[in-house]
Design an enzyme around this catalytic site. Structure first.
Site, short mmCIF file in Angstrom:
data_model
loop_
_atom_site.label_atom_id
_atom_site.label_comp_id
_atom_site.label_asym_id
_atom_site.label_seq_id
_atom_site.Cartn_x
_atom_site.Cartn_y
_atom_site.Cartn_z
N HIS A 218 -28.01 72.91 -62.21
CA HIS A 218 -28.07 73.61 -60.92
C HIS A 218 -27.54 72.79 -59.74
CE1 HIS A 218 -31.59 71.09 -60.38
NE2 HIS A 218 -31.57 71.40 -59.11
C1 UD1 Z 1 -33.12 73.35 -54.27
C2 UD1 Z 1 -33.14 71.89 -53.82
C3 UD1 Z 1 -32.86 70.99 -55.00
C4 UD1 Z 1 -33.78 71.28 -56.15
C5 UD1 Z 1 -33.70 72.76 -56.49
C6 UD1 Z 1 -34.63 73.12 -57.60
C7 UD1 Z 1 -32.39 71.43 -51.52
C8 UD1 Z 1 -31.27 70.91 -50.70
N1 UD1 Z 1 -32.10 71.63 -52.82
O1 UD1 Z 1 -31.82 73.65 -54.69
O2 UD1 Z 1 -33.01 69.63 -54.62
O3 UD1 Z 1 -33.42 70.50 -57.25
O4 UD1 Z 1 -34.06 73.52 -55.33
O5 UD1 Z 1 -34.47 74.46 -57.97
O6 UD1 Z 1 -33.46 71.65 -51.01
N2 UD1 Z 1 -32.13 81.55 -54.89
C9 UD1 Z 1 -32.66 82.68 -55.43
N3 UD1 Z 1 -34.02 82.77 -55.51
C10 UD1 Z 1 -34.86 81.78 -55.09
C11 UD1 Z 1 -34.29 80.63 -54.54
C12 UD1 Z 1 -32.93 80.53 -54.44
O7 UD1 Z 1 -31.96 83.59 -55.81
O8 UD1 Z 1 -36.10 81.93 -55.21
C13 UD1 Z 1 -30.65 81.43 -54.80
C14 UD1 Z 1 -30.11 81.80 -53.44
O9 UD1 Z 1 -28.93 82.44 -53.60
C15 UD1 Z 1 -29.87 80.45 -52.79
C16 UD1 Z 1 -29.52 79.58 -53.98
O10 UD1 Z 1 -30.29 80.09 -55.07
O11 UD1 Z 1 -28.87 80.50 -51.85
C17 UD1 Z 1 -29.84 78.15 -53.77
O12 UD1 Z 1 -31.18 77.97 -53.34
P1 UD1 Z 1 -31.57 76.71 -52.40
O13 UD1 Z 1 -33.03 76.68 -52.18
O14 UD1 Z 1 -30.68 76.70 -51.21
O15 UD1 Z 1 -31.12 75.49 -53.27
P2 UD1 Z 1 -31.33 75.15 -54.81
O16 UD1 Z 1 -29.99 75.12 -55.45
O17 UD1 Z 1 -32.38 76.01 -55.43
#
Ligand code: UD1
Length: 372
Positions: A218
């Site tokens: 991820h």
């Molecule tokens: C975040 C953390 C990362 C951690 C990871 C674990 C930061 C900078 N990154 O990354 O360190 O390892 O979480 O999972 O804080 N999304 C969904 N549903 C959700 C959450 C996210 O669909 O419940 C999708 C959204 O499109 C979002 C993307 O995933 O834009 C990324 O989510 P985000 O929280 O920005 O970062 P992660 O890649 O999850």
């Protein structure tokens, strides 16, 4: 003796298993000792899907968040700013003695910054880890959070060296071990009852040893660049010719996979994000884990499962020096050969890192009691 008031922050999936053991240790303290520790849990809402959030509260018995800020997804600036904007009034209302943040996600730095500006002491659990790679958003979050923290709890000794080099006063640093491993050790027996292997068709009966590898992916550096993701997928397709690969897919990765030019091998079994207990069972019984996660490097070390980390660096060097982890450069041949070698060598046993003994959260509570 004055009561102590702590606000703990959670936001993203890897935070939940860390706060679970902190909340347990605070409850245990309150049943027999004084001062009373008032504990509020604030969820920023950075992760919001049921499978990325609610499920973990249920399985790990974490008290439901007292407040959910409902921030959701956004660019780094938007997400961080929105968390700060919504967190500040809560701190003004509750005026805790400590704001406790864990790990390195955007919720960690956002809430630490708000607290520090209000003169509220910041406690950082899992401080001092460094990949020395500032292209990782988490590295920026780690460096900045540590710079404004008052109490820094570390999981491994490399973190102390890093913090001292950055000018953190030695008396702020406390080596307590790993709260995420507290949670793993507490739940391992229960996880072994999970029927996930059966549900995924990986085993027929109780006694047949399952034969599969597990993959998680991820990191933006791996999944947001189509070229890099394609290299990894091609290599994994080849590995999947030797062993089936179970791949619980993170929402970020699911979006990226759709735009790949070549498909994943049918021997790569895609699943939705799994619950904590299902995933723990899956890892524990696997022959090999391939990952770019931070926490999984630590969990496989404790489980004694070979781990290949698809990254150039790790902020958790103890998983290499003591554990079962190995870094693998992001090149086709390197990935395939490392996987073949790991499968050939079989299970590995490392040394357990110091204080990864299930009592780290208890040590944290003892230190906070002492400081108050
Ligand atoms: C975040 C953390 C990362 C951690 C990871 C674990 C930061 C900078 N990154 O990354 O360190 O390892 O979480 O999972 O804080 N999304 C969904 N549903 C959700 C959450 C996210 O669909 O419940 C999708 C959204 O499109 C979002 C993307 O995933 O834009 C990324 O989510 P985000 O929280 O920005 O970062 P992660 O890649 O999850």
């Amino acid at each position: 003796m004055e009561n102590i008031k702590i606000i703990s922050v959670v936001g993203a999936r890897p935070n939940f298993m860390k706060i679970a053991s902190v909340a347990d240790a605070i409850n245990a303290h309150n049943t027999s000792r004084k001062p009373f520790i008032g504990h509020l849990i604030i969820h920023t809402g950075q992760h919001y899907d049921r499978k990325m959030s609610d499920l973990f509260f249920k399985e790990l018995g974490i008290p439901a968040p007292d407040v959910n800020l409902g921030v959701g997804s956004g660019s780094h600036a938007v997400q961080t700013a929105e968390i700060m904007r919504r967190f500040e009034p809560l701190l003004l209302q509750h005026r805790p003695d400590y704001v406790l943040v864990v790990g390195d996600v955007n919720s960690t730095i956002a809430c630490a910054l708000v607290a520090a500006k209000l003169g509220i002491r910041v406690v950082h659990v899992e401080a001092g880890l460094r990949s020395f790679d500032r292209t990782m958003p988490e590295e920026i979050n780690r460096v900045l959070t540590d710079a404004i923290s008052d109490v820094l709890f570390i999981t491994e000794i490399s973190a102390e060296t890093n913090l001292l080099r950055e000018g953190v006063a030695p008396e702020k640093i406390h080596f307590v071990g790993n709260v995420m491993i507290d949670t793993l050790l507490k739940h391992l027996e229960k996880a072994r009852q999970s029927d996930i292997l059966k549900r995924l068709g990986l085993t027929n009966g109780k006694n047949s040893a399952a034969d599969y590898a597990v993959l998680t992916l991820h990191r933006p550096s791996n999944v947001d660049h189509p070229g890099t993701l394609q290299t990894i997928v091609d290599a994994l397709n080849e590995v999947a010719g030797h062993v089936p690969i179970v791949f619980p897919v993170h929402p970020r990765t699911r979006k990226a996979i759709g735009s790949l030019q070549r498909d994943l091998s049918p021997n790569v079994l895609l699943t939705e994000p799994l619950s904590y207990l299902d995933f723990l069972r899956l890892m524990a019984d696997s022959r090999l884990v391939l990952t770019d996660s931070g926490g999984i490097q630590e969990e496989t070390t404790v489980l004694g499962v070979p781990c290949l980390t698809l990254r150039e660096n790790t902020e958790r060097p103890v998983t290499i020096s003591h554990g079962t982890n190995r870094l693998v450069p992001l090149q086709h041949l390197e990935i395939v050969e490392a996987a073949q070698q790991a499968l050939h060598n079989g299970p590995v046993s490392g040394r357990m890192p110091e204080f990864w003994d299930g009592r780290s959260a208890e040590r944290i509570v003892a230190v906070l009691e002492e400081l108050s």
